[in-house]
Design an enzyme around this catalytic site. Structure first.
Site, PDB file in Angstrom:
ATOM      1  N   GLY A 337       0.812  -1.221   0.000  1.00  0.00           N
ATOM      2  CA  GLY A 337       0.000   0.000   0.000  1.00  0.00           C
ATOM      3  C   GLY A 337       0.832   1.251   0.000  1.00  0.00           C
ATOM      4  O   GLY A 337       1.999   1.250  -0.374  1.00  0.00           O
ATOM      5  N   LYS A1056      -9.237  18.894 -12.783  1.00  0.00           N
ATOM      6  CA  LYS A1056      -9.716  18.407 -11.479  1.00  0.00           C
ATOM      7  C   LYS A1056      -9.073  17.071 -11.134  1.00  0.00           C
ATOM      8  O   LYS A1056      -9.756  16.062 -11.011  1.00  0.00           O
ATOM      9  CB  LYS A1056     -11.237  18.298 -11.472  1.00  0.00           C
ATOM     10  CG  LYS A1056     -11.824  17.618 -12.693  1.00  0.00           C
ATOM     11  CD  LYS A1056     -13.338  17.544 -12.605  1.00  0.00           C
ATOM     12  CE  LYS A1056     -13.901  17.096 -13.955  1.00  0.00           C
ATOM     13  NZ  LYS A1056     -15.345  17.039 -13.962  1.00  0.00           N
ATOM     14  N   CYS A1232     -24.507  26.585 -24.406  1.00  0.00           N
ATOM     15  CA  CYS A1232     -23.452  27.100 -25.287  1.00  0.00           C
ATOM     16  C   CYS A1232     -24.079  27.789 -26.505  1.00  0.00           C
ATOM     17  O   CYS A1232     -24.848  27.181 -27.255  1.00  0.00           O
ATOM     18  CB  CYS A1232     -22.553  25.964 -25.739  1.00  0.00           C
ATOM     19  SG  CYS A1232     -21.338  26.454 -26.971  1.00  0.00           S
TER      20      CYS A1232
END
Length: 1606
Positions: A337, A1056, A1232
């Site tokens: 891990g 992001k 848009c």
């Protein structure tokens, strides 16, 4: 940076320098929350032949704040201790050191419950280790393993034979210790090291009995590992003065620590390492492949080497530099891990060293420090922390419960049955911050052997027990051949679970037995009840505290803009969540900007990618907590009620009243420290001086007994000459000062720095002012915004901040605020060394930047606005989020768009030249703007440079999904890229098969195949060459995958990183829903990069899966730039990826939280440089194509990227602009104006683009590249790739600082041995020989596929056979598509299947496994049938045993699976059409499901149906325990009342019984009337009106469905 350019290339930019002082910009800030290895045999033939914020800086600027610094980690240091510990002044953990060592692995143990030593245990462990090779990694030589090892008890009989040969007496087992030591290679140094060791043993009263050279087989070691191979010897010592095992182990521990300290200053000091020094255990390990360990160490082959247990470990390091000591097991632990909080854990461990005292050490604590090593791996440091606890008297189980606690809050089982376990965790929560991150930990002290899993369960762990009393735990099943008839128990470790084997007493303790026993040692509940204080929330204020004018002044002084207030704070107050925005961050980095920025803007959040997973705060928030403990942290080695004397906050965001209550706590002795600096004597030195004074004041307060420091910039009246210190700077400085100088810690929680709590008083006042304004009242009255009270507005704001905080923690894979605190999970762009060293020690700041004085001036530029007569009476709009004339510069601006449109639409070279000029005249915006080209060659004619048609083949477009953008835009871009031989990217969301064939029906630019497009040509093809596989798996079907030239795994997205994608419901049209196998109008949220890419070995498995189904497609992995990305990329290269893409933070997005767009990820210039150079250093650069994207706009950008090492170049936003985008920045609204990013038919009809426009753009860029190459004197792009010596700093003055350091970007470690073109033209990486090849070599199978016949075949299988049936499915899909195959391929497999069994299965394939399987069964299956059933002769109850692993049916779009036994965690995650019957599951069953049907005939874990927006689930609840396990945010629970629902359930159970022979299913059918009422049906809103879910439906005789009249 002041050298003049020698090259004839025009300046890329020019700016007029101006003084910060002359600027009228003003600034202050606040603190706010947020606050492969080719083995000799790639595939082992183990079988016979037979027929896997809101805590944004934009939020952070929201509030001037009080940072509550809690001195909770005082650890009971008395005042007189403070000075005496200066000798051991802690060394702050450095992120650079930590990032260079990461890894993941395969692990396991075997233990004989009768404690009978045998060589068989060791032999089986080595066999199991060999079956884990695919979970490990290898270096560039494909032979040097990243590490493997084995821990066992000491084989005394074996060593006694050696002793006899040496003329020594037999060893006294009780009083002898054995050291396994790595010694320096150099003989002189080795002798010196041995002398030091002997001297210390002698000084401690231990007798050295002898040294033994460990016999090894050197030729087996890989070339790279051999270069650093140590001299390996064993030392035997006698400890006569102690009799108890614990005391002997402690004495050996002290000796080892003394030896480590003694050699620390020696030149060879780092070459001495104790693998083990113990009376109980011994560790054999090295930089070896799995199968090499037993061949290297000849001892392990000796029949006399016997042990009752063995822990084995295979490491996959993402840093390939061979380091023998980092192989595992460590001295106690084998760790698979990643500890995400390691920097904070190290700092906190070091800070509490002075207070760690225990009577067992007899006052020798000083001699055994330090307890951590920043240069060690996270595993090594966790091992050290466990070691000090265990050597101080804790049991191994207890130590692991303290360090790696489970998610115990709101746990339905613990809270009802085991409250004492909750008390244990609550007590230690205030004493030790969790070592947080994905972890499977195996441990042993020689007497106990055990394993535990992290709170998220993000590592596989299976266990089984046999009738001859042997217990096995492993990352995978099938690693050891076992007679199934002897297996009496099979299970898996779920999240936070533990299993322990008591070797002394021959007992196995499963999870709750272990926890209950450990928790009953002390009255933790009583201690908490009597000593802990829970801070109750105080109501929010109901009116403003300040007048409007005063509020405005404060907002101006503290750097608020109108965007902050209107777009962020007001949105949070109104909606209770952070606002969504789109496109990307195209403004300059704060250090490059000509405008003042808040200090927070110099920081970027770090995020998880590849080496560890992001957590899902939206759907798996149950593992997360924002709870904060404030108060003194006692001595963790000595237990007592006083350690529980702390104040507990439910979250770190305090309102004014709650802070006042906290200030009244007499135990804490709070002290307020004002955070202002005085500029009356000038700005120079003022800020630094004030920080030193603040640190001294903090020092004094602590010495006076204060446990709580409140740093405050709140004042009754602001003074022009006393600006506030940016609160983040103040908190950071005090925090670092107390860690380094007083050896205890303040824990605090600011946006990034560690303040424990924050009172955002100015943001709360802004919320109140907004709610009371006439405009807001009118809007609420007219229904334009939701009606909220003034209290609710503040509550909403706080809720949004806390949600943003959880998001920031989660994207780094951190669950607990207490672990995030002090972990410094950020990078710095634009602050100088003096600032970083004082306040953010150990953080990465590669480009240096502002000094204290420059920072003071920037702060002052905000402050003065509050006192200037010229300042307007409203907040200024800085234009940081949205473009506005006169605001901050945006690189994607209207003028640029117009110029580009003119150039590409008119096909005008002149217009393109104007566009180029516009770019070269722009302000400094990105790091590459600070560089220019130089050359030692004479220019050449452009005609001698490679042609544009060759260059454009290196161009790609970004991964923009069909859904985020319109069909017209998506197809136009794909057609354009195919025309020029470049590559478009499908993005996440699938692709219409109609696009996969060339057009033949074009007349006058129009085609009836694609009637919505214009400007077409016959031969055009609208397929995306790159097809993306993202976390949501939307549109990913077998046929989609086999029709790709390249397959891209999206691990992160520039806008992001660490988060999943989102598609608003109004953009999910019927067409989009069909492609994504979802429901129209239902919002689609992708999970974070989590489920099968949560570690490097799992990403390697997904790469394997994709190579399996489409062996002709190169697989790329998309990463986002951050410090340490070179290390990550090394792992990805070893994972057999063909391409690595590095994206910058400035990438675009269709929809994302504002804070993610603004405050995560780094510049691609740094990420690309680090990746290219790290790969070269590790000999891996030739393995992969490097691609870069993020804000590329021109030929100059392409050449900059080339010089930094990129082979290919991605254009995202610019490709959209070239096809018509006008940068309206409303993509997320579906409105848009030019139909580029809308699904609305009337808006799509306005789409202005034609493929030719984009073709023109890329040809102009290529010609620009040719022109610059000619000026530089180079004839082809190959010649400059990776040639940073062709770059130099530009002669340019920046507004804010002249202290940026570009040396990292200009550094070089050489170039690859192959040219870029040779690398790009390499064959697709192969999976090597696989079982599917054997199946496809059978003429009967091929005949059945070619001629749609029926074939039956039986095959043996083992765990190293991975992604079995994937390639067979690919062959069928390529020929027939997802549903066209009319034949039948019936395959029966015997044994234990490897990962991804049955992946991408297709209709007509029916596979049966008699045995068991590992993770990812049925991943991405589109049809067919999988049946998994145990062998006939078994010694366990099938429905109680685990038979398939985690994350099965992930992203399935069809088919059925029947498993006679339990499944692991996350069963049927993102299932969109498959049907399944299993007999139990782990946590998070049916997560993100959008269709299909799941039946569970047994117990389930927690958090069922989180994010389930489609499909149905039927769960059997025999003991009435299901209710608290369901996540009811979306689904409703109801009994099965609809006849169609009952029929569906019964039919699936009947099929299950028929196919698996399930006795549980048979019982249910036999007693249907008894069991039917015990089933719950889970129904999401989209299914409520279906016949199966609604009893109001009646089916007519003709089969039509109608409403039953009321």
């Amino acid at each position: 940076m002041a050298m003049k350019s020698l090259s004839p290339i025009p300046k890329l930019l020019s700016t007029t320098p101006s003084s910060v002082l002359s600027s009228d910009k003003n600034f202050f800030f606040v603190d706010f929350v947020g606050l492969y290895c080719k083995s000799k045999r790639t595939r082992r033939r183990l079988r016979g032949d037979s027929s896997s914020g809101s805590s944004s800086s934009s939020l952070s600027r929201l509030s001037s704040v009080r940072a509550v610094i809690d001195l909770e980690r005082l650890n009971g240091v008395s005042h007189k201790d403070l000075s005496s510990t200066s000798l051991l002044k802690p060394q702050v953990a450095n992120l650079e050191d930590i990032l260079s060592e990461r890894g993941a692995c395969g692990v396991g143990f075997i233990a004989n419950l009768d404690n009978i030593p045998s060589h068989g245990v060791v032999k089986d462990a080595l066999i199991a280790l060999g079956c884990m090779e695919h979970r490990g990694g290898c270096g560039a030589d494909n032979d040097s393993g990243d590490g493997s090892g084995l821990m066992s008890s000491i084989p005394w009989d074996f060593f006694n034979v050696w002793a006899k040969e040496q003329g020594l007496s037999p060893f006294d087992k009780l009083h002898t210790g054995v050291g396994m030591i790595f010694l320096p290679q150099e003989d002189t140094f080795m002798q010196e090291a041995k002398q030091v060791i002997e001297n210390i043993f002698e000084k401690e009263g231990l007798q050295v009995l002898g040294w033994r050279e460990v016999p090894v087989n050197v030729p087996i070691v890989g070339k790279n590992a051999r270069e650093t191979m140590p001299n390996i010897q064993q030392v035997f010592v006698k400890i006569a003065k102690e009799d108890s095992t614990d005391d002997i182990e402690r004495e050996l521990y002290i000796c080892r620590k003394l030896i480590e300290r003694a050699v620390a200053t020696e030149s060879w000091g780092t070459e001495l390492y104790f693998c083990s020094l113990s009376n109980q255990t011994i560790v054999y390990k090295g930089m070896l492949r799995s199968e090499a360990l037993g061949l290297f160490y000849l001892d392990l082959q000796n029949e006399l080497y016997e042990s009752p247990f063995a822990i084995y470990h295979r490491r996959y390091s993402t840093n390939t530099s061979p380091r023998w000591p980092l192989a595992q097991p460590m001295r106690f632990l084998g760790h698979n891990g990643e500890i995400n909080t390691i920097q904070g854990n190290l700092n906190w461990m070091q800070s509490r060293e002075a207070s760690l005292k225990s009577s067992v050490w007899n006052g020798r604590e000083n001699e055994i420090r330090p307890f951590g090593n920043p240069r060690g791996s996270d595993s090594a440091n966790l091992d050290s922390a466990a070691e000090i606890l265990i050597r101080s008297g804790r049991t191994p189980e207890e130590a692991l419960m303290i360090l790696v606690p489970e998610a115990y809050k709101n746990h339905p089982t613990l809270s009802v049955k085991y409250p004492e376990v909750i008390d244990f965790y609550d007590y230690y929560k205030g004493q030790m911050e969790a070592w947080d991150g994905p972890a499977l930990l195996l441990f042993s002290d020689g007497k106990t052997v055990g394993a535990c899993l992290d709170r998220n369960g993000l590592r596989p762990a299976r266990y089984w027990r046999t009738s001859d009393n042997v217990v096995y735990v492993a990352s995978e099943v099938g690693v050891v051949p076992v007679d199934e008839a002897k297996v009496t128990m099979k299970g898996r470790l779920g999240p936070g679970m533990m299993i322990a084997v008591d070797l002394v007493n021959g007992q196995v303790y499963e999870n709750t037995e272990v926890k209950k026993r450990i928790s009953s040692f002390n009255p933790y509940g009583k201690w908490i009840k009597e000593n802990s204080r829970f801070l109750k929330p105080v109501n929010f204020k109901s009116s403003t505290v300040m007048e409007n004018e005063e509020i405005l002044r404060s907002q101006q002084a503290f750097g608020y803009s109108s965007e902050d207030v209107q777009m962020v704070i007001e949105s949070m107050a109104s909606q209770g969540k952070e606002p969504t925005f789109c496109m990307g961050d195209d403004i300059p980095l704060a250090g490059l900007s000509q405008r003042p920025h808040m200090l927070y803007d110099y920081f970027k959040q770090r995020f998880a990618q590849v080496t560890n997973p992001a957590i899902d705060p939206l759907r798996e928030g149950l593992v997360m907590s924002l709870e904060v403990n404030i108060g003194k942290r006692g001595n963790i080695l000595e237990l007592g009620p006083e350690n529980a004397s702390q104040v507990i906050l439910s979250n770190p965001v305090l309102n004014e009243g709650t802070l006042e209550e906290l200030m009244k706590d007499t135990y804490l002795k709070p002290k307020v420290l004002s955070t202002y600096f005085d500029i009356r004597k000038g700005v120079e030195g003022s800020l630094q001086k004030a920080l030193y004074s603040l640190c001294e004041a903090a020092d004094d307060a602590v010495r006076s007994g204060s446990q709580l420091l409140v740093l405050s910039d709140r004042s009754d009246s602001l003074e022009p000459t006393r600006p506030a210190i940016p609160i983040m700077l103040a908190v950071g400085a005090v925090h670092q000062h107390l860690i380094q100088n007083v050896s205890f810690v303040c824990s605090e929680f600011s946006k990034f720095v560690p303040a424990n709590a924050v009172c955002p008083y100015l943001a709360l006042e802004t919320c109140r002012q907004w709610r009371l304004s006439n405009k807001t009242v009118a809007f609420m009255r007219n229904g334009k915004i939701p009606t909220v009270t003034i209290e609710q507005a503040q509550k909403n704001y706080t809720k949004a901040v806390n949600a943003g905080l959880l998001k920031i923690l989660s994207k780094m894979g951190i669950s607990l605020l207490s672990s995030y605190c002090g972990a410094q999970i950020f990078e710095i762009y634009g602050l100088g060394k003096e600032v970083v060293d004082l306040a953010f020690t150990g953080s990465v700041s590669k480009i240096s930047g502002l000094t204290f004085d420059e920072l003071a001036r920037e702060t002052l530029s905000f402050w003065v606005k509050a006192f200037s007569e010229d300042t307007t009476k409203r907040l200024e709009n800085f234009g940081f989020i949205q473009f506005r004339p006169g605001g901050e510069y945006h690189s994607n601006n209207p003028e640029m768009s117009k110029l580009l449109h003119k150039a590409v639409r008119e096909k005008s070279e002149t217009a393109y030249a104007v566009y180029q000029q516009h770019l070269s005249n722009r302000p400094v915006n990105v790091l590459r703007d600070l560089l220019e080209f130089k050359s030692d060659r004479a220019p050449i004619p452009v005609g001698k440079v490679e042609p544009a048609v060759s260059i454009v083949q290196r161009f790609c477009t970004g991964g923009m999904s069909l859904g985020a953008i319109s069909r017209e835009t998506h197809e136009a871009i794909a057609i354009a890229m195919n025309r020029i031989g470049g590559k478009s990217n499908s993005g996440e969301g699938g692709e219409d098969p109609i696009r996969w064939k060339p057009l033949t029906d074009v007349v006058d630019g129009y085609s009836s195949t694609l009637p919505h497009l214009k400007g077409l040509q016959n031969g055009d093809i609208a397929t995306s060459a790159i097809k993306q596989v993202a976390s949501g798996r939307f549109g990913v079907t077998p046929t989609f995958l086999v029709n790709a030239d390249q397959l891209e795994i999206k691990v992160a997205q520039g806008a992001k990183p660490g988060e999943g994608g989102q598609l608003p419901g109004k953009k999910v049209s019927a067409y989009i829903a069909r492609l994504r196998s979802s429901k129209p109008g239902v919002p689609l949220i992708s999970p974070p990069p989590h489920h099968d890419i949560y570690s490097i070995e799992d990403l390697a498995q997904l790469i394997f899966d994709l190579h399996q189904i489409n062996p002709n497609a190169k697989v790329s992995v998309k990463l986002v730039a951050e410090a340490g990305i070179g290390t990550v990329a090394s792992g990805v290269a070893k994972g057999n990826a063909d391409i690595i893409q590095i994206s910058g933070h400035d990438g675009g997005t269709g929809a994302s939280p504002i804070s993610s767009i603004k405050h995560a990820g780094g510049p691609w210039e740094l990420g690309l440089t680090e990746t290219h150079q790290t790969l070269i250093e590790n000999g891996l650069r030739e393995r992969v194509i490097l691609r870069v994207d993020g804000g590329l706009k021109s030929g100059v950008d392409v050449l900059m990227a080339a010089a930094m090492g990129a082979d290919e170049y991605g254009f995202g936003s610019l490709a959209m602009i070239a096809t018509g985008c006008v940068m309206a920045r409303i993509c997320h609204t579906n409105n848009c104006p030019v139909g580029v990013a809308s699904q609305r038919e009337e808006l799509r009809a306005r789409f202005p683009g034609v493929p030719g426009d984009l073709v023109n753009y890329f040809l102009y860029v290529a010609e620009e590249v040719r022109g610059i190459l000619a000026q530089l004197g180079y004839s082809k792009l190959d010649d400059i790739i990776g040639r940073t010596e062709l770059l130099k700093p530009r002669d340019i003055s920046l507004v804010k600082t002249q202290h940026l350091d570009l040396s990292y970007l200009l550094s070089s470690v050489g170039t690859p041995s192959l040219s870029s073109t040779e690398i790009r033209k390499q064959e697709v990486h192969t999976n090597g020989p696989v079982l599917d090849d054997d199946i496809l070599a059978d003429p009967l199978v091929i005949d059945a596929i070619e001629n749609e016949k029926v074939v039956d075949k039986t095959v043996k299988i083992c765990n190293v056979d991975r992604a079995v049936c994937g390639r067979v499915a690919g062959v069928i899909a390529k020929k027939y598509g997802d549903t066209g195959f009319a034949g039948q391929v019936n395959l029966t497999f015997l044994g234990s299947a490897g990962q991804s069994f049955g992946c991408f299965l297709i209709p007509g394939m029916n596979i049966r496994l008699i045995g068991e399987s590992n993770d990812y069964v049925g991943k991405g299956m589109a049809g067919g049938e999988i049946v998994v059933t145990p062998v006939d002769t078994i010694g366990f109850v099938p429905e109680e045993a685990t038979i398939v692993g985690n994350t099965c049916l992930y992203g399935a779009t069809g088919g059925q699976i029947f498993a006679r036994g339990k499944a692991g965690e996350r069963f049927a995650v993102r299932n969109s059409l498959a049907e399944a019957v299993v007999e139990g599951t782990g946590d998070h069953c049916c997560e993100y499901m959008t269709g299909g049907c799941v039946v569970v005939l047994g117990k389930v874990g927690r958090n069922v149906a989180a994010g389930m927006t489609g499909g149905l689930a039927y769960l059997l609840d025999e003991d009435d325990t299901l209710l608290p396990k369901i996540n009811r945010e979306i689904v409703k629970m109801q009994r099965v009342t609809a006849p169609a629902g009952e029929l569906q359930l019964k039919s699936l159970i009947e099929a299950h019984v028929e196919k698996t022979g399930s006795s549980k299913g048979a019982t249910i059918l036999n007693e249907w009337d008894k069991y039917l009422p015990l089933f719950w049906q889970l129904v999401p809103p989209s299914e409520e009106d279906t016949p199966e879910a609604s009893a109001a439906y009646v089916r007519t005789a003709t089969g039509e469905v109608t409403f039953q009249s009321a």
